[in-house]
Design an enzyme around this catalytic site. Structure first.
Site, mmCIF file in Angstrom:
data_model
loop_
_atom_site.group_PDB
_atom_site.id
_atom_site.type_symbol
_atom_site.label_atom_id
_atom_site.label_comp_id
_atom_site.label_asym_id
_atom_site.label_seq_id
_atom_site.Cartn_x
_atom_site.Cartn_y
_atom_site.Cartn_z
ATOM 1 N N GLU A 18 0.807 -1.224 0.000
ATOM 2 C CA GLU A 18 0.000 0.000 0.000
ATOM 3 C C GLU A 18 0.842 1.278 0.000
ATOM 4 O O GLU A 18 0.529 2.231 -0.699
ATOM 5 C CB GLU A 18 -0.933 0.058 1.226
ATOM 6 C CG GLU A 18 -1.958 -1.033 1.275
ATOM 7 C CD GLU A 18 -1.529 -2.133 2.208
ATOM 8 O OE1 GLU A 18 -0.335 -2.481 2.171
ATOM 9 O OE2 GLU A 18 -2.363 -2.630 2.965
ATOM 10 N N ASP A 104 -2.198 -5.325 3.445
ATOM 11 C CA ASP A 104 -2.455 -5.780 4.814
ATOM 12 C C ASP A 104 -3.462 -6.926 4.849
ATOM 13 O O ASP A 104 -4.372 -6.995 4.018
ATOM 14 C CB ASP A 104 -2.996 -4.621 5.674
ATOM 15 C CG ASP A 104 -1.962 -3.530 5.876
ATOM 16 O OD1 ASP A 104 -0.764 -3.837 5.794
ATOM 17 O OD2 ASP A 104 -2.362 -2.381 6.110
ATOM 18 N N ASP A 106 -6.252 -7.762 6.308
ATOM 19 C CA ASP A 106 -7.545 -7.520 6.927
ATOM 20 C C ASP A 106 -8.526 -7.274 5.794
ATOM 21 O O ASP A 106 -8.176 -7.377 4.621
ATOM 22 C CB ASP A 106 -7.497 -6.336 7.907
ATOM 23 C CG ASP A 106 -6.967 -5.052 7.287
ATOM 24 O OD1 ASP A 106 -6.909 -4.971 6.036
ATOM 25 O OD2 ASP A 106 -6.604 -4.141 8.032
ATOM 26 N N GLU A 108 -9.942 -4.625 4.585
ATOM 27 C CA GLU A 108 -9.603 -3.519 3.699
ATOM 28 C C GLU A 108 -8.405 -3.873 2.822
ATOM 29 O O GLU A 108 -8.391 -3.592 1.624
ATOM 30 C CB GLU A 108 -9.312 -2.256 4.508
ATOM 31 C CG GLU A 108 -9.149 -1.030 3.660
ATOM 32 C CD GLU A 108 -9.080 0.246 4.478
ATOM 33 O OE1 GLU A 108 -9.070 1.323 3.873
ATOM 34 O OE2 GLU A 108 -9.029 0.151 5.723
ATOM 35 N N TYR A 345 1.540 -5.644 13.093
ATOM 36 C CA TYR A 345 0.407 -4.912 12.515
ATOM 37 C C TYR A 345 -0.462 -4.300 13.609
ATOM 38 O O TYR A 345 -0.777 -4.948 14.604
ATOM 39 C CB TYR A 345 -0.428 -5.860 11.659
ATOM 40 C CG TYR A 345 -1.454 -5.153 10.811
ATOM 41 C CD1 TYR A 345 -1.081 -4.115 9.966
ATOM 42 C CD2 TYR A 345 -2.790 -5.526 10.846
ATOM 43 C CE1 TYR A 345 -2.015 -3.463 9.178
ATOM 44 C CE2 TYR A 345 -3.733 -4.885 10.062
ATOM 45 C CZ TYR A 345 -3.334 -3.850 9.236
ATOM 46 O OH TYR A 345 -4.262 -3.199 8.468
ATOM 47 N N ARG A 347 -3.578 -2.835 13.475
ATOM 48 C CA ARG A 347 -5.041 -2.913 13.482
ATOM 49 C C ARG A 347 -5.429 -4.355 13.789
ATOM 50 O O ARG A 347 -5.480 -5.201 12.901
ATOM 51 C CB ARG A 347 -5.623 -2.467 12.138
ATOM 52 C CG ARG A 347 -5.413 -0.988 11.874
ATOM 53 C CD ARG A 347 -6.098 -0.514 10.599
ATOM 54 N NE ARG A 347 -5.809 0.896 10.375
ATOM 55 C CZ ARG A 347 -4.805 1.358 9.645
ATOM 56 N NH1 ARG A 347 -3.980 0.488 9.084
ATOM 57 N NH2 ARG A 347 -4.609 2.647 9.493
ATOM 58 N N HIS A 392 -4.907 -12.009 13.799
ATOM 59 C CA HIS A 392 -3.663 -11.269 13.990
ATOM 60 C C HIS A 392 -3.141 -11.482 15.399
ATOM 61 O O HIS A 392 -3.857 -11.889 16.300
ATOM 62 C CB HIS A 392 -3.893 -9.759 13.786
ATOM 63 C CG HIS A 392 -4.238 -9.405 12.378
ATOM 64 N ND1 HIS A 392 -4.947 -8.275 12.059
ATOM 65 C CD2 HIS A 392 -3.980 -10.028 11.206
ATOM 66 C CE1 HIS A 392 -5.114 -8.218 10.751
ATOM 67 N NE2 HIS A 392 -4.538 -9.268 10.215
#
Length: 937
Positions: A18, A104, A106, A108, A345, A347, A392
């Site tokens: 990203e 990532d 997740d 998103e 990570y 989040r 996670h």
């Protein structure tokens, strides 16, 4: 077959992440056969405006960017600012033999990876590369063991995106029409705003209660000897009971200042004693000669276990308590730490640690604190978050050996946050803190025969355990921290003690504390509203939108928020209902788990069903559970006739006849023909009848001056955010947006003008600026204008100051030419003294001051400047807020200079135009079930 480093030598691999920072770090861990490039966030999304929607779409599809009549198909477009990056990625992909999507892990991140695959349309093998930390071992392991794209996660994220678009694009226009332009509504942001508003309502309805008790200082028989030995010989205690009746404390009163029921019975039954000042002083006088004895001593073992490692929300809360960071600032700093390989990570809903992390933490405990602080077995922590997203780890230092904060060579905010994460992680693998807690009751008879009892409590920590490494903060500044000890002298039941002091002590109940960012995050998580990973963005949104502003660390709702929340509660109650919002989150998680289908659920939410039983059954058949709590957003926003905009935005102040109203230009108080604007930074709780009377007695905030004879428009003088100004009222129906939009003329009052004395002629003079004075010998026009630094003349790019404001209207061409004939003054004026001094910045260790600059007041430490925000004022800004503004500015880095672009080649431009025309999709009559409507670069 999974890729290996050997095959990399024979081919070229493109790895897409990203962010550029993440790309730079990962690039160093991969061999020469890899090219690492950033997508720079999302490359494709729903259209931001109708203008971005490809031709062929009309009506609601063009307005929403979603075809609600055809299974809620989204219309995706490449973001205009990402087209160049997409072209670059396509070029790199042409030269690659394999594609790794390393966004990532997740929802998103999975969605970004899917969009990349859809837009780039690779003809080479595609791998989904996932990792939770950016270390050499983790990256190389991720390359060796890629997986397939998880379409279930993509669908779950897409459902959330469609839901949020429908909610925002359908409900926000209602707020524009009925409350104020440019407001927004959102599935979680509106509920978060309601929480802040409800807390303010509680404070507004609160009535304080006064209550008294006694405090005492007692000395044991051998107090002198204990003092000489450095041991406690005296102790403090507080009156707890009189004749067996418990003395009232703050928790015994309700929000209206009345005693609540005690132990299931009414306060009137006599179980709770409410002392006033007279009674407390009388009792203290009656205890002057009393002999006191220890009535009871109760000792219990004390044990406190370590706190779990950080997850997203607990990191935000603790960074707020200990470092004074807002949620957004915390996440921005954590993002940098993650991308540069310092932490895992950030989040995550998980509190679990991998075996590698546990071993690293235990090794550091033994190294730094000794084996006596290391438990026999590793500690494990169970997650408390319902529907926790993905598996996670907790947030921890990266790698199989934790770097101490000093070893990282980090500075500023990054050092502070890393240290917090490191301490918490290490402490989570240490032994419990143990000790003894003691409760003592001291009793005696007053001169009038009443039996009185005082209570004292103590705590001794005999082994600090994890508290040696870390102590959690508290939201309540008066709360006691876990490592606090209170030592009491040795006592036994029946021992005599002497009262050195007995003092009457008065108290008043306090209204419930306003939310801080930390406590609002906790409240949202406790109510299971929204995703914890989005809370920082939600809080940032409600502040930017003007629903909430900060006073110190407290979140205060604006009057606009009161009106918006009232409208939503009264006409869209289900959409801001806490249970409904939490239930929606359950449904969305069920979709993510594959237990429910997206389209039937969206259909139920948006269109509703006429037959509730049938609708529920069909939703259940589709795997959506009961489905009953959904239904009918489209119908709710269609008929707005029942919403009285004036009533929604009117708040009477008791029986005073004064009404607070929220108008299109802000809040004001009104009584009959009297009216005055309310300051933007005034908390609703602070607007009393007395203050409203004062505002109405002040010079009017708005005066009608008359009609412009040329335009026929009404001219008014107003007191605005940036000072008094003139403006005109446009006729009803005048377009305010779009190509034909008309803006009203405005102009600031001159320094010599008074809001209460200006006339229509004054306003028309101001509207006449800039005034054309004439032209010079070369035909260049000279004008007289009013600017930020006062009146001046302008000729082309050459400007000259005028001495007085009146000269703007009187200066002649001859006088103007004489001014231009003189040499232009050079050099700067003497530096202005600072407006306020705020102490030493903890990062730069330099003094911070507030100065008045070209664009308004700003804070500076001599190295970094940060402009005060809308909700900040020179008078009220605190050192902590100033340090936060400077830290945010440092985090953004220096402003980038815009390089001049070379002229585009005509051939390239022609090709690009042709490609754009070719790929802009027309709405097709038939659709494939798996396809998404897209408009690609």
């Amino acid at each position: 077959m999974s890729p290996t480093s050997e095959t990399a030598r024979d081919g070229r691999r493109l790895v897409i992440v990203e962010s550029p920072a993440k790309a730079k770090t990962i690039k160093g861990y991969l061999g020469p056969g890899y090219v690492v490039e950033a997508s720079v966030g999302h490359i494709r999304d729903l259209p931001g405006t109708a203008a971005e929607v490809p031709e062929g779409y009309t009506g609601d599809v063009r307005r929403l960017g979603i075809d609600v009549d055809h299974d809620f198909e989204p219309i995706y477009v490449v973001n205009p600012d990402k087209k160049a990056q997409v072209s670059k990625l396509k070029t790199l992909l042409k030269e690659a033999d394999e594609l790794f999507l390393a966004t990532d892990e997740d929802r998103e991140g999975e969605a970004i990876a899917w969009h990349l695959q859809e837009v780039l349309r690779p003809k080479v093998p595609v791998h989904r590369m996932v990792f939770h930390e950016i270390t050499k071992d983790a990256i190389q392991e991720a390359v060796r063991n890629p997986r397939e794209l998880n379409k279930r996660l993509v669908d779950a994220q897409e459902t959330r995106r469609i839901l949020d678009r429908l909610y925002g694009y359908e409900v926000s226009p209602v707020l524009w029409k009925k409350v104020m332009p440019k407001l927004s509504a959102g599935r979680v942001q509106s509920v978060a705003t309601r929480l802040v508003v409800e807390r303010e309502r509680e404070r507004m309805a609160f009535r304080s209660a006064s209550y008294w008790d006694l405090t005492a200082v007692f000395a044991t028989a051998d107090a002198g000897r204990a003092a000489a030995a450095g041991e406690p010989g005296t102790f403090g205690a507080r009156l707890s009971a009189v004749d067996g009746r418990r003395v009232a404390t703050g928790r015994d009163f309700d929000s209206l200042g009345q005693l609540k029921s005690a132990s299931g019975a009414s306060a009137a039954s006599g179980q709770v004693l409410h002392l006033d000042e007279e009674a407390a002083r009388g009792l203290a006088a009656a205890l002057v000669a009393t002999d006191f004895r220890v009535r009871s001593v109760e000792s219990k073992p004390y044990r406190r276990s370590p706190y779990a490692p950080f997850r997203t929300t607990t990191l935000q809360q603790e960074a707020s308590r200990k470092l004074g960071f807002g949620a957004k600032r915390t996440m921005d700093v954590a993002q940098k730490l993650y991308e540069n390989g310092f932490i895992t990570y950030m989040r995550t809903d998980s509190t679990t640690l991998s075996d590698t992390a546990v071993n690293a933490a235990r090794a550091q405990v033994e190294q730094l604190y000794g084996r006596e602080y290391l438990p026999d077995a590793p500690r494990t922590y169970q997650g408390k978050v319902k529907n926790a997203q993905e598996a996670h780890e907790a947030i921890r230092p990266s790698g199989d050996r934790f770097r101490t904060p000093a070893e990282t060579r980090l500075t500023g905010d990054e050092y502070k946050l890393y240290e917090l994460i490191w301490m918490r992680t290490v402490a989570s693998q240490m032994k419990d803190a143990v000790g003894q807690s003691v409760s003592v009751k001291v009793a005696g008879l007053a001169a009038d025969g009443r039996d009185v009892e005082f209570s004292a409590s103590g705590k001794i920590i005999t082994f600090h355990g994890f508290l040696k490494a870390y102590v959690e903060g508290r939201d309540d500044p008066d709360a006691e921290l876990d490592d606090r000890e209170r030592r009491l002298p040795p006592m036994a039941e029946g021992d005599g003690v002497t009262a050195d002091e007995i003092t009457p002590d008065g108290h008043a109940t306090k209204p419930p504390a306003r939310y801080t960012e930390a406590s609002l995050v906790k409240e949202l998580e406790d109510r299971e509203i929204g995703r914890p990973s989005t809370y920082a963005a939600i809080i940032d949104t409600i502040i930017r939108r003007g629903y909430v502003f900060k006073k110190g660390t407290a979140l205060v709702p604006s009057f606009v928020a009161l009106a918006a929340v009232r409208l939503l509660e009264e006409h869209f109650g289900r959409l801001v209902d806490y249970s409904f919002t939490a239930k929606m989150e359950d449904d969305l998680d069920a979709i993510a788990r594959g237990e429910a289908e997206s389209v039937p659920w969206l259909r139920r939410f948006y269109f509703g069903e006429g037959d509730v039983e049938g609708a529920a059954a069909s939703a259940a058949d589709a795997g959506n559970g009961d489905g009953d709590h959904l239904g009918g957003l489209k119908e709710l926003v269609t008929d707005l006739g029942a919403i009285d905009a004036r009533e929604i935005s009117s708040f009477p102040l008791g029986d005073s006849g004064i009404v607070l109203r929220v108008g299109r230009y802000g809040p004001y108080v009104e009584r009959g023909e009297e009216r005055h604007d309310v300051p933007d930074d005034l908390a609703p709780e602070e607007l009393t009848v007395e203050l409203a009377e004062e505002l109405l007695a002040m010079p009017s905030g708005e005066r009608m001056l008359g009609t412009d004879p040329e335009t026929g428009r009404q001219i008014v003088a107003k007191d605005g955010r940036y000072g008094p100004y003139f403006t005109e009222i446009l006729p009803e129906g005048t377009p305010k947006t779009g190509k034909n939009a008309v803006k009203p003329r405005t102009g600031s009052l001159l320094k010599s003008m008074s809001l209460d004395e200006v006339t229509l002629e004054d306003a028309l003079k101001i509207f006449g600026l800039p005034r054309v004075v004439g032209t010079d010998a070369e035909g260049v026009e000279i004008t007289a204008q009013n600017g930020r630094y006062g009146p001046y003349l302008k000729k082309g790019t050459d400007s000259r100051s005028l001495e007085t404001e009146d000269q703007m209207f009187t200066v002649t061409l001859e006088e103007a030419l004489a001014i231009y004939a003189q040499p232009k003054a050079r050099g700067r004026a003497a530096a202005k003294p600072p407006l306020k001094e705020l102490g030493v910045d903890p990062v730069s260790e330099k003094p911070v001051v507030v100065k008045d600059g070209r664009f308004g007041p700003y804070v500076t430490d001599g190295e970094t400047n940060a402009t005060l925000r809308r909700d900040d004022s020179v008078e009220e800004i605190t050192p902590e807020r100033a340090f936060e503004l400077l830290a945010e500015k440092r985090a953004k880095g220096p402003a980038k200079k815009t390089a001049k672009k070379a002229p585009a080649k005509k051939t390239a431009a022609a090709k690009k135009t042709t490609a754009a025309k070719t790929t802009a999709a027309k709405k097709a009559p038939a659709k494939k079930a798996a396809a998404k409507k897209t408009a690609s670069a």
